[in-house]
Design an enzyme around this catalytic site. Structure first.
Site, PDB file in Angstrom:
ATOM      1  N   GLU A 118      40.025  48.485  27.514  1.00 16.40           N
ATOM      2  CA  GLU A 118      39.887  49.948  27.530  1.00 16.40           C
ATOM      3  C   GLU A 118      41.135  50.709  27.086  1.00 16.40           C
ATOM      4  O   GLU A 118      41.553  51.663  27.747  1.00 16.40           O
ATOM      5  CB  GLU A 118      39.474  50.406  28.937  1.00 16.40           C
TER       6      GLU A 118
ATOM      7  N   ASN B 244      38.360  44.285  24.859  1.00 20.04           N
ATOM      8  CA  ASN B 244      37.132  44.689  25.557  1.00 20.04           C
ATOM      9  C   ASN B 244      37.146  46.193  25.810  1.00 20.04           C
ATOM     10  O   ASN B 244      38.158  46.744  26.251  1.00 20.04           O
ATOM     11  CB  ASN B 244      37.088  43.935  26.899  1.00 20.04           C
TER      12      ASN B 244
ATOM     13  N   ASP C  50      24.732  46.842  31.627  1.00 14.88           N
ATOM     14  CA  ASP C  50      23.802  47.404  32.616  1.00 14.88           C
ATOM     15  C   ASP C  50      23.219  48.678  32.027  1.00 14.88           C
ATOM     16  O   ASP C  50      23.867  49.349  31.212  1.00 14.88           O
ATOM     17  CB  ASP C  50      24.428  47.622  34.003  1.00 14.88           C
TER      18      ASP C  50
HETATM   19  O1  G2I Z   1      33.562  50.565  36.076  1.00 16.35           O
HETATM   20  C1  G2I Z   1      32.707  49.576  35.607  1.00 16.35           C
HETATM   21  C2  G2I Z   1      33.449  48.534  34.802  1.00 16.35           C
HETATM   22  C3  G2I Z   1      34.013  49.151  33.530  1.00 16.35           C
HETATM   23  N1  G2I Z   1      34.677  48.164  32.726  1.00 16.35           N
HETATM   24  C4  G2I Z   1      35.691  47.383  33.387  1.00 16.35           C
HETATM   25  C5  G2I Z   1      35.184  46.771  34.675  1.00 16.35           C
HETATM   26  O2  G2I Z   1      36.215  46.087  35.335  1.00 16.35           O
HETATM   27  C6  G2I Z   1      34.579  47.823  35.564  1.00 16.35           C
HETATM   28  O3  G2I Z   1      34.106  47.175  36.757  1.00 16.35           O
HETATM   29  C7  G2I Z   1      34.221  47.927  37.940  1.00 16.35           C
HETATM   30  C8  G2I Z   1      33.692  47.114  39.097  1.00 16.35           C
HETATM   31  O4  G2I Z   1      32.316  46.868  38.879  1.00 16.35           O
HETATM   32  C9  G2I Z   1      33.856  47.898  40.395  1.00 16.35           C
HETATM   33  O5  G2I Z   1      33.519  47.057  41.500  1.00 16.35           O
HETATM   34  O6  G2I Z   1      35.561  48.225  38.146  1.00 16.35           O
HETATM   35  C10 G2I Z   1      35.759  49.061  39.271  1.00 16.35           C
HETATM   36  C11 G2I Z   1      37.223  49.447  39.328  1.00 16.35           C
HETATM   37  O7  G2I Z   1      38.033  48.308  39.203  1.00 16.35           O
HETATM   38  C12 G2I Z   1      35.309  48.346  40.540  1.00 16.35           C
HETATM   39  O8  G2I Z   1      35.384  49.226  41.620  1.00 16.35           O
HETATM   40  C13 G2I Z   1      36.188  48.803  42.666  1.00 16.35           C
HETATM   41  C14 G2I Z   1      36.493  50.013  43.532  1.00 16.35           C
HETATM   42  O9  G2I Z   1      37.248  50.939  42.738  1.00 16.35           O
HETATM   43  C15 G2I Z   1      37.284  49.606  44.708  1.00 16.35           C
HETATM   44  O10 G2I Z   1      37.484  50.714  45.538  1.00 16.35           O
HETATM   45  C16 G2I Z   1      36.567  48.485  45.457  1.00 16.35           C
HETATM   46  O11 G2I Z   1      37.367  48.014  46.498  1.00 16.35           O
HETATM   47  O12 G2I Z   1      35.476  47.840  43.427  1.00 16.35           O
HETATM   48  C17 G2I Z   1      36.240  47.356  44.490  1.00 16.35           C
HETATM   49  C18 G2I Z   1      35.487  46.213  45.161  1.00 16.35           C
HETATM   50  O13 G2I Z   1      34.215  46.632  45.565  1.00 16.35           O
END
Ligand code: G2I
Length: 444
Positions: free
Chosen positions: A162, A204, A272
């Protein structure tokens, strides 16, 4: 959309072989072998993988792990390999949760996509507070240490995630990493290659699906530049987070093919699509078809298993419902993977002898929510008759560069030249059926 050299040459090769032995060739899209009943097995038929994001915290949930074992052959750690997870304090690395996922996958013979080595987001606090050469060194140390730790265990790394701005600027995203100098991305790729020479190295990003968007073009130019200067890059990941405000673009296949033509693999890395029912299923179908039509599109990863596992569960964007049942979107993806319309090309069937012979090659064109275009190229004669057959409830609603006539069902179109050469096209209202038309050619 233009005919792509790759898809044409792929199909043409198959059809030429048939034309040499039979006078005319009939091309049908059919599975290379019997239909597979899981996403991974279906993808493997064309040499591709089908993956999912996995969260370490869900590995104790037997419904989750049951679907994971059965359906997927590639795994991405959803959060556990990010910089904040693996280096919470500077130069103190923490691999517990990441290892849980990597070991779970590898013990079942699944491969792993590493996500992500360098990113402006999810940095540990100590790194967020850094700038300049100290940050550049810390970033390179992180890339080197993490990629070395997992050396030999990772199929592909998202080395940089990103790094471009949204909108029309086409600029790099302003971040502490970008402020260390524009060459931070290539420096990260070189460090990753040195640390794990066997892993494919990917850039990516999201919002890079529409070929005409400035961000897509900017990433394309970076990859083109890297390839021309020998910066080690092997693949480009398209996150593919779609919803009604950001739908699957009709030129998705063009985007994937154009990147692949730079000499990199392309992968759909975080798929998704918010929605439900047949609307959602059709969009999943279009994305899968776009990948299957590009020989260097090596696999698809969905960003979670059940809707309830998703980072945006409110949008029910995944292939399994909250209870682990297969959704309509699951079936549409499985059917496309099984259809064999991909790098293995359509299989062929024989036809009546016809000295001289000709071949008709189908290539998909633009897609919209309700219809799609198809193109046919004829070789072997200028005096051809091509039969195009669509499947109920599809209807051909327009043609160009040909004189058509129809059988009584309306499903079979007989196309003759109208003096404009050997390429013609048509528009199909799909009415929910995205199956490719079949084409056959005979000499008039
Ligand atoms: O935002 C969707 C994706 C966009 N591209 C990069 C990916 O790495 C990203 O994935 C998401 C995860 O699916 C989420 O699960 O990235 C977020 C930020 O890293 C993730 O969210 C985080 C929350 O910000 C945290 O507060 C939480 O503790 O998920 C963590 C685990 O549930």
């Amino acid at each position: 959309m233009k005919l792509t050299a790759k898809s044409v040459s792929r199909v043409a090769l198959v059809s030429t072989l048939v034309a040499a032995t039979a006078g005319a060739a009939v091309l049908v899209a059919a599975p290379a072998s019997g239909a597979a009943s899981t996403l991974a097995a279906a993808a493997q038929q064309s040499g591709r993988y089908f993956g999912t994001a996995v969260a370490a915290g869900r590995l104790g949930d037997s419904t989750y792990t049951g679907i994971l074992s059965r359906e997927f052959d590639m795994v991405t750690a959803e959060n556990e390999m990010k910089m904040d997870a693996t280096e919470p304090n500077q130069n103190q690395f923490s691999y517990g949760n990441a290892d849980r996922i990597v070991n779970h996958a590898r013990n079942q013979g699944k491969r792993v996509r590493g996500h992500a080595l360098a990113w402006h987001s999810q940095q540990p606090g100590w790194m967020q507070r850094m700038e300049g050469s100290a940050l550049r060194q810390a970033m390179l140390n992180h890339v080197t240490k993490v990629a070395s730790y997992y050396r030999g265990k990772i199929y592909a790394w998202d080395v940089v995630n990103e790094a471009f701005e949204d909108g029309s600027s086409g600029a790099r995203r302003n971040s502490n990493l970008q402020r260390t100098g524009n060459d931070w991305i290539e420096a990260a790729f070189r460090a990753a290659r040195a640390a794990d020479p066997g892993a494919k190295l990917c850039y990516n990003d999201y919002n890079t699906d529409n070929w005409s968007h400035a961000k897509t073009q900017a990433v394309y130019r970076m990859v083109q530049d890297f390839k021309s200067r020998g910066v080690p890059i092997d693949c480009v990941g398209f996150q593919a987070h779609f919803n009604s405000g950001n739908p699957v673009p009709s030129n998705y296949h063009t985007t994937l093919q154009n990147f692949a033509n730079l000499g990199v693999d392309v992968q759909i890395t975080e798929l998704d699509i918010e929605g439900s029912g047949s609307t959602q299923a059709q969009q999943y179908q279009g994305v899968t078809q776009a990948c299957m039509a590009v020989s260097r599109c090596t696999g698809i990863t969905v960003w979670g298993i059940r809707d309830s596992d998703s980072w945006r569960s409110y949008g029910t964007p995944l292939l399994f419902d909250n209870y682990g049942n297969k959704k309509a979107a699951y079936t549409s993806v499985l059917n496309v993977l099984n259809s064999g319309t991909g790098s293995t090309g359509p299989t062929t069937t024989s036809s009546s002898p016809n000295p001289g012979g000709c071949t008709a090659t189908y290539s998909e064109g633009e897609k919209w929510s309700d219809r799609f275009n198809g193109n046919v190229t004829v070789t072997g004669t200028n005096n051809w008759i091509v039969t195009v057959t669509v499947s109920t409830p599809q209807k051909i609603i327009a043609t160009w560069n040909t004189s058509p006539s129809w059988d009584s069902t309306g499903n079979v179109m007989t196309a003759r030249p109208n003096g404009n050469g050997n390429t013609f096209g048509f528009t199909v209202m799909h009415n929910g059926n995205w199956t490719w038309p079949t084409v056959s050619c005979r000499v008039a």
